[in-house]
Design an enzyme around this catalytic site. Sequence first.
Site, mmCIF file in Angstrom:
data_model
loop_
_atom_site.group_PDB
_atom_site.id
_atom_site.type_symbol
_atom_site.label_atom_id
_atom_site.label_comp_id
_atom_site.label_asym_id
_atom_site.label_seq_id
_atom_site.Cartn_x
_atom_site.Cartn_y
_atom_site.Cartn_z
ATOM 1 N N ASP A 117 3.809 4.686 0.997
ATOM 2 C CA ASP A 117 4.158 3.308 0.417
ATOM 3 C C ASP A 117 4.202 2.287 1.752
ATOM 4 O OD1 ASP A 117 4.797 1.111 -1.215
ATOM 5 O OD2 ASP A 117 5.863 2.472 -2.708
ATOM 6 N N GLU A 282 -0.417 -3.682 -4.499
ATOM 7 C CA GLU A 282 0.179 -4.233 -5.571
ATOM 8 C C GLU A 282 -0.042 -5.793 -5.612
ATOM 9 O OE1 GLU A 282 4.966 -4.456 -7.271
ATOM 10 O OE2 GLU A 282 4.390 -4.635 -5.272
HETATM 11 C C1 NOJ Z 1 7.674 -4.008 -5.261
HETATM 12 C C2 NOJ Z 1 8.379 -2.921 -5.269
HETATM 13 O O1 NOJ Z 1 7.572 -2.028 -6.061
HETATM 14 C C3 NOJ Z 1 9.635 -3.053 -5.709
HETATM 15 O O2 NOJ Z 1 10.257 -1.870 -6.248
HETATM 16 C C4 NOJ Z 1 10.313 -3.731 -4.557
HETATM 17 O O3 NOJ Z 1 11.607 -4.342 -4.919
HETATM 18 C C5 NOJ Z 1 9.528 -5.204 -4.180
HETATM 19 N N1 NOJ Z 1 8.047 -5.026 -4.324
HETATM 20 C C6 NOJ Z 1 9.991 -5.656 -2.923
HETATM 21 O O4 NOJ Z 1 9.699 -4.637 -1.856
#
Ligand code: NOJ
Length: 582
Positions: A117, A282
């Site tokens: 990640d 994402e």
């Molecule tokens: C997306 C992540 O999937 C989430 O879990 C996180 O709180 C936010 N981004 C901030 O990094």
Amino acid sequence: MTVPTTTSPATTPSTTPVPRSEGWWRNAVVYQIYPRSFADSNGDGTGDIPGIIAHLDHLAELGVDVIWLSPVYTSPMDDNGYDIADYQDIDPLFGTLADMDELLAQAHARGIKILMDLVVNHTSDEHPWFVESRKPGSAKRDWYWWRPARDGHEPGTPGAEPTNWASAFSGPAWHWDEEAGAYYLHLFTRKQPDLNWENPEVREAVYAMMRWWVDRGVDGFRMDVINLISKPSELEDVPPRAGQPYGEGFAAVANGPRLAEFLAEMNAAVGLDEHHLLTVGEMPGSTVELARTITDRASHGLNMVFTFEHVNLDRDPEGSKFAHVPLDLVALKRNLEEWQVGLADVGWNSLYWDNHDQPRAVSRFGDDSPEFRAASAKTLASVLHMHRGTPYVYQGEELGMTNTTFAGIADYRDVEALNYHAEAVGLGEDPEAVLAGLASHSRDNARTPMQWDDTHQAGFTEGIPWLSVNPNYVLVNAKAELADPASVFHHTRRLIALRHELPVVAEGRFALLLGDDPQIWALTRTWEGRTLLLVANCSSRPATVPAGSVPDVAAAELLLATHGDRRGADLEPWESRIFLLG
Ligand code: NOJ
């Protein structure tokens, strides 16, 4: 150029990588592990890397190709590791770099690749870069977004923030820092300051860190909120939310003008394409058009993105994230269709129902009553896996794990839920309504410990888990599912095997049938003269396939079904069938 400081030993690749060919991810299935909730090896109540290693055979049995590991880096854990203080070390809660190397070696030995990640829109406020940046006169001052108070306002008072953006986790997106004598931007919690990607030193430091992980043997990156890295050149106010001083900060900064440029630069600097690494970004608020641009191979951006459109369909667009509205199945089908068609010739889709930020799909899109839990979990899996793209299975989804029960706010652990509750109740909202929204949509639903068996704490830990185990672990657990050939686990395993065996599953051209039917999800996939047909009743009521609406299956091969070899027009609640024609 500044090279990032690291407290870690030099790179020592300890593992033979799994060979990666061009486009290998097109018929791969990814399994997401949320490490703190997967398996605890030392009884401290939090999952860890040795716990993952001990359960790799579960994943090998399921047949997945890749693990996406949610963050395991050094972190103060304000947002469970999405606030990173050292990108090149492992948090002691999860283990050591040696454990990480062992995980890479053990996964690779089973033919399973590993995605890290990559959380680089922001760091922790405890990262040395930020600690340095806040010092007056620091050479790193420009590594983050520092701004003075709004003209004529007393710094640190409400309304003095440089813009009126809300943080995604409640309150303003700016925090006044006494030491720095300035505000800094944090689109998430105040312990997650946003990096300034306009500064080339920041970008090079990130790329150097990524190369270090590639050299260590990782197979790709899942990039956290990557479409927030390019901010607009002017930071401007947005319309405030009804009755509130702040408005959507995300909307103001997402999909900025230099996003594609930064991603192409990263790709070249790290060798993402050259090393055939899997990259998934994402991208909340991304459209099909943007995803097409970013995932077009010619643009050398990413392999695929995570869209949020389909997981926002059961939320009231005028309300908070937790304001639930009933799901319109037709809207869900049509949304996936739009992405399938939009990325048919250029780009690639990711496919997901569940992850660590979403409530459990079986409780949300399926039916988690004892009668239909398993069938709806299987049918949702069939629908997802029969679309074109790379499917993501979130830990426990292969067991049909459900949302949990919360007795009150004390049962929650997620910073988003806790902040939202405090803010909403503080603003005078009905506390019962606030709790009801959290119960159905809180992220903690997805984060309850993995249910391995029906023993103490579901076999997750010998100690007290950091978040309570879902009480249904006695019935819903991996041990029971593995022993039952008709389980959600074995259904998912067969779906994954189908993708590996039949090119039509990975590559077939998509067509939606019965698009406006409110119960039935039907589609075909066609590739080199072969056609797959999925017919699925996505409701808890019987359904009938209208005559002539799907291809004749009398002579077709039934590949996988939830209710046995049945070919008639009538479908039981949550019954689904996958056929191969021709
Ligand atoms: C997306 C992540 O999937 C989430 O879990 C996180 O709180 C936010 N981004 C901030 O990094």
